[in-house]
Design a protein around this motif. Sequence first.
Motif, short mmCIF file in Angstrom:
data_model
loop_
_atom_site.label_atom_id
_atom_site.label_comp_id
_atom_site.label_asym_id
_atom_site.label_seq_id
_atom_site.Cartn_x
_atom_site.Cartn_y
_atom_site.Cartn_z
N ASN A 55 133.98 3.33 60.81
CA ASN A 55 135.26 3.46 60.11
C ASN A 55 136.08 4.68 60.55
O ASN A 55 137.17 4.89 60.04
N LEU A 56 135.55 5.47 61.47
CA LEU A 56 136.24 6.70 61.89
C LEU A 56 136.96 6.51 63.23
O LEU A 56 136.42 5.91 64.15
N VAL A 57 138.18 7.07 63.30
CA VAL A 57 138.95 7.11 64.54
C VAL A 57 139.33 8.57 64.76
O VAL A 57 139.90 9.20 63.86
N THR A 58 139.00 9.11 65.94
CA THR A 58 139.35 10.50 66.23
C THR A 58 140.01 10.60 67.60
O THR A 58 139.71 9.81 68.50
N SER A 59 140.90 11.58 67.74
CA SER A 59 141.56 11.88 69.01
C SER A 59 141.66 13.39 69.18
O SER A 59 141.42 14.15 68.24
N ARG A 60 142.07 13.81 70.41
CA ARG A 60 142.03 15.23 70.76
C ARG A 60 143.34 15.98 70.56
O ARG A 60 143.35 17.04 69.91
N THR A 61 144.43 15.50 71.16
CA THR A 61 145.67 16.28 71.22
C THR A 61 146.88 15.35 71.14
O THR A 61 146.74 14.13 71.21
N PRO A 62 148.09 15.91 71.05
CA PRO A 62 149.28 15.06 71.01
C PRO A 62 149.38 14.06 72.16
O PRO A 62 149.87 12.95 71.96
N LYS A 63 148.86 14.41 73.35
CA LYS A 63 148.96 13.45 74.45
C LYS A 63 148.13 12.19 74.20
O LYS A 63 148.35 11.16 74.84
N ASP A 64 147.19 12.26 73.28
CA ASP A 64 146.35 11.11 72.94
C ASP A 64 146.94 10.24 71.83
O ASP A 64 146.34 9.23 71.44
N GLU A 65 148.12 10.63 71.31
CA GLU A 65 148.71 9.90 70.18
C GLU A 65 148.86 8.40 70.41
O GLU A 65 148.57 7.62 69.50
#
Length: 169
Positions: free
Chosen positions: A147-157
């Motif tokens: 159920n988790l979604v994670t990303s690193r930085t604005p470029k990954d939006e």
Amino acid sequence: MAKVAFLLANGFEDSEMKNPYDAVKEAGHEAVIVGLEKGAECKGKKGTVSYTADVGASEVKAADFDAVVIPGGAAPEALRVNDAVVRFVKEVNEDGKLIAGICHGPQVMISADILKGKEATSFIGIRDDVKLAGADYRDEEVVVSENLVTSRTPKDEPAFIREILAKLS
């Protein structure tokens, strides 16, 4: 239509709030800004956007929402020390609902103790914290783990938003 809580406090990363928030609304979902207190003004760290909290963290219940999005920046630091925020995120996780965090957003997941045994990514500055919280850290633009979604930085939006919308549909 899903009801999505956006956890917000001052100092959030502007685009990490604005772009997912706008995308969720454009997809026809309800977006609710959950702040430390109802009516609190939350300003982006770059000053390009600000939002007013629709509701305070102490007033929300997991049963009333389908998902939670946690933008990054400095805001997660203020959110993670708030007991009501941590309780809410724990309850949403217990219900198996979507929790998405980008950049420093996973700091709230760490405080809610929901990363054990999951794969996750984050801003590199909190990578070790994510690992110490029990997650299998991945240096990827977006990581989906149950159920988790994670990303690193604005470029990954774009990838972050794509996975949020996929989980909501």
